[in-house]
Design an enzyme around this catalytic site. Structure first.
Site, PDB file in Angstrom:
ATOM      1  CG  HIS A 291     -30.893 -12.101  16.353  1.00  0.00           C
ATOM      2  ND1 HIS A 291     -29.778 -11.314  16.238  1.00  0.00           N
ATOM      3  CD2 HIS A 291     -30.796 -12.697  17.585  1.00  0.00           C
ATOM      4  CE1 HIS A 291     -29.036 -11.410  17.335  1.00  0.00           C
ATOM      5  NE2 HIS A 291     -29.620 -12.244  18.160  1.00  0.00           N
TER       6      HIS A 291
ATOM      7  CE  LYS B 171     -24.711 -10.157  25.535  1.00  0.00           C
ATOM      8  NZ  LYS B 171     -25.651 -10.752  24.572  1.00  0.00           N
TER       9      LYS B 171
ATOM     10  NE  ARG C 102     -26.522 -18.673  19.789  1.00  0.00           N
ATOM     11  CZ  ARG C 102     -25.635 -17.866  20.297  1.00  0.00           C
ATOM     12  NH1 ARG C 102     -24.877 -17.158  19.505  1.00  0.00           N
ATOM     13  NH2 ARG C 102     -25.486 -17.754  21.604  1.00  0.00           N
TER      14      ARG C 102
ATOM     15  CB  SER D 266     -24.436  -9.743  18.259  1.00  0.00           C
ATOM     16  OG  SER D 266     -25.779 -10.065  18.019  1.00  0.00           O
TER      17      SER D 266
HETATM   18  N1  COA Z   1     -28.688 -16.052  15.774  1.00  0.00           N
HETATM   19  C1  COA Z   1     -27.585 -15.366  16.007  1.00  0.00           C
HETATM   20  N2  COA Z   1     -27.175 -15.022  17.228  1.00  0.00           N
HETATM   21  C2  COA Z   1     -27.952 -15.411  18.246  1.00  0.00           C
HETATM   22  C3  COA Z   1     -29.124 -16.136  18.080  1.00  0.00           C
HETATM   23  C4  COA Z   1     -29.481 -16.469  16.768  1.00  0.00           C
HETATM   24  N3  COA Z   1     -30.575 -17.154  16.492  1.00  0.00           N
HETATM   25  N4  COA Z   1     -29.663 -16.387  19.280  1.00  0.00           N
HETATM   26  C5  COA Z   1     -28.843 -15.825  20.163  1.00  0.00           C
HETATM   27  N5  COA Z   1     -27.810 -15.237  19.529  1.00  0.00           N
HETATM   28  C6  COA Z   1     -26.669 -14.582  20.112  1.00  0.00           C
HETATM   29  C7  COA Z   1     -26.819 -13.113  20.191  1.00  0.00           C
HETATM   30  O1  COA Z   1     -26.301 -12.526  19.010  1.00  0.00           O
HETATM   31  C8  COA Z   1     -25.980 -12.796  21.393  1.00  0.00           C
HETATM   32  O2  COA Z   1     -24.630 -12.731  21.007  1.00  0.00           O
HETATM   33  P1  COA Z   1     -23.591 -11.858  21.824  1.00  0.00           P
HETATM   34  O3  COA Z   1     -23.551 -12.452  23.215  1.00  0.00           O
HETATM   35  O4  COA Z   1     -22.369 -12.037  21.065  1.00  0.00           O
HETATM   36  O5  COA Z   1     -24.105 -10.453  21.869  1.00  0.00           O
HETATM   37  C9  COA Z   1     -26.171 -14.031  22.284  1.00  0.00           C
HETATM   38  O6  COA Z   1     -26.563 -15.041  21.436  1.00  0.00           O
HETATM   39  C10 COA Z   1     -27.255 -13.925  23.273  1.00  0.00           C
HETATM   40  O7  COA Z   1     -27.958 -12.788  22.981  1.00  0.00           O
HETATM   41  P2  COA Z   1     -29.491 -12.449  22.937  1.00  0.00           P
HETATM   42  O8  COA Z   1     -30.298 -13.536  22.380  1.00  0.00           O
HETATM   43  O9  COA Z   1     -29.595 -11.119  22.328  1.00  0.00           O
HETATM   44  O10 COA Z   1     -29.798 -12.422  24.387  1.00  0.00           O
HETATM   45  P3  COA Z   1     -29.049 -11.664  25.441  1.00  0.00           P
HETATM   46  O11 COA Z   1     -28.474 -12.718  26.297  1.00  0.00           O
HETATM   47  O12 COA Z   1     -28.145 -10.626  24.916  1.00  0.00           O
HETATM   48  O13 COA Z   1     -30.285 -10.923  26.042  1.00  0.00           O
HETATM   49  C11 COA Z   1     -31.965 -10.452  27.553  1.00  0.00           C
HETATM   50  C12 COA Z   1     -30.817 -11.341  27.176  1.00  0.00           C
HETATM   51  C13 COA Z   1     -31.779  -9.009  27.134  1.00  0.00           C
HETATM   52  C14 COA Z   1     -33.240 -10.982  26.922  1.00  0.00           C
HETATM   53  C15 COA Z   1     -32.032 -10.595  29.079  1.00  0.00           C
HETATM   54  O14 COA Z   1     -30.824 -10.119  29.629  1.00  0.00           O
HETATM   55  C16 COA Z   1     -33.193  -9.859  29.676  1.00  0.00           C
HETATM   56  O15 COA Z   1     -34.283 -10.394  29.753  1.00  0.00           O
HETATM   57  N6  COA Z   1     -32.935  -8.605  30.122  1.00  0.00           N
HETATM   58  C17 COA Z   1     -33.936  -7.797  30.781  1.00  0.00           C
HETATM   59  C18 COA Z   1     -33.640  -7.778  32.276  1.00  0.00           C
HETATM   60  C19 COA Z   1     -34.171  -9.010  32.935  1.00  0.00           C
HETATM   61  O16 COA Z   1     -35.359  -9.298  32.899  1.00  0.00           O
HETATM   62  N7  COA Z   1     -33.273  -9.749  33.590  1.00  0.00           N
HETATM   63  C20 COA Z   1     -33.616 -10.936  34.318  1.00  0.00           C
HETATM   64  C21 COA Z   1     -33.548 -12.150  33.448  1.00  0.00           C
HETATM   65  S1  COA Z   1     -33.990 -13.596  34.362  1.00  0.00           S
END
Ligand code: COA
Length: 164
Positions: free
Chosen positions: A17, A41, A90, A128
């Site tokens: 990140h 989550k 990724r 993560s």
């Molecule tokens: N390096 C390391 N890990 C990475 C990464 C990077 N560059 N990019 C993504 N990841 C990993 C994260 O660690 C995470 O791992 P995990 O699934 O093991 O926890 C995974 O990829 C994806 O996570 P993240 O990038 O944090 O996104 P998310 O999918 O958890 O979050 C939100 C998504 C919170 C942005 C999304 O749900 C959201 O917008 N929520 C608000 C509600 C909303 O608007 N919903 C409608 C969406 S259309």
């Protein structure tokens, strides 16, 4: 001023990140790192813990702001009058989920643009969940996460690892 929002769960923030945030800073004047809610989550760290880890990890980077939001991402974007979202890509396995989310967000707010950045290849396998799993089994993850995150993971799992 060019501003972008980088949303995620950050449970916890990893070096992958941080790599994306640093790349984003080369393009934008300010990055808002937004701790948002992924309804499916169940997190290990509370929202305050995640924010504090981000603050400590990013304290040397100027033009980076940390915020949190418990509603729809697009409502935050509108409230802040920002029109760019950054997401990390990724691997091809990220594509389908990201594509769906990007198009849904654009459907909700046509003025939004979603920019995908690729992390350094050494972080493409990082997530993560993987970091938490390694830490849970007592493996050293200090090369994968900021120092503060490593300390907090050790603290979280201390009792568990001592028992086993
Ligand atoms: N390096 C390391 N890990 C990475 C990464 C990077 N560059 N990019 C993504 N990841 C990993 C994260 O660690 C995470 O791992 P995990 O699934 O093991 O926890 C995974 O990829 C994806 O996570 P993240 O990038 O944090 O996104 P998310 O999918 O958890 O979050 C939100 C998504 C919170 C942005 C999304 O749900 C959201 O917008 N929520 C608000 C509600 C909303 O608007 N919903 C409608 C969406 S259309």
């Amino acid at each position: 001023m060019k501003i972008a929002v980088y949303p995620g769960t950050f449970d916890p923030v990893t070096n992958g990140h941080i790599d994306i945030i640093k790349r984003g800073r080369k393009i934008f004047d300010k990055i808002i790192v937004l701790v948002a809610i992924h309804p499916n989550k169940k997190t290990l760290f509370t929202i305050d813990e995640r924010i504090n880890m981000l603050k400590e990890s990013l304290k040397d980077l100027n033009n980076v702001e940390i915020d949190h939001w418990d509603g729809l991402l697009i409502d935050y974007i509108k409230k802040k009058k920002v029109n760019v979202i950054i997401r990390g890509m990724r691997a091809i396995s990220d594509f389908e989920y990201e594509f769906q989310m990007a198009l849904m967000n654009r459907n909700l707010y046509p003025d939004i643009e979603i920019i995908f950045l690729f992390p350094d290849e050494k972080y493409t396998y990082l997530s993560s969940s993987i970091v938490k799993e390694l830490a849970m089994f007592g493996k050293d993850v200090k090369h994968l996460v900021p120092k503060i995150v490593n300390e907090k993971l050790i603290e979280k799992y201390r009792g568990k690892n001592e028992k086993s």
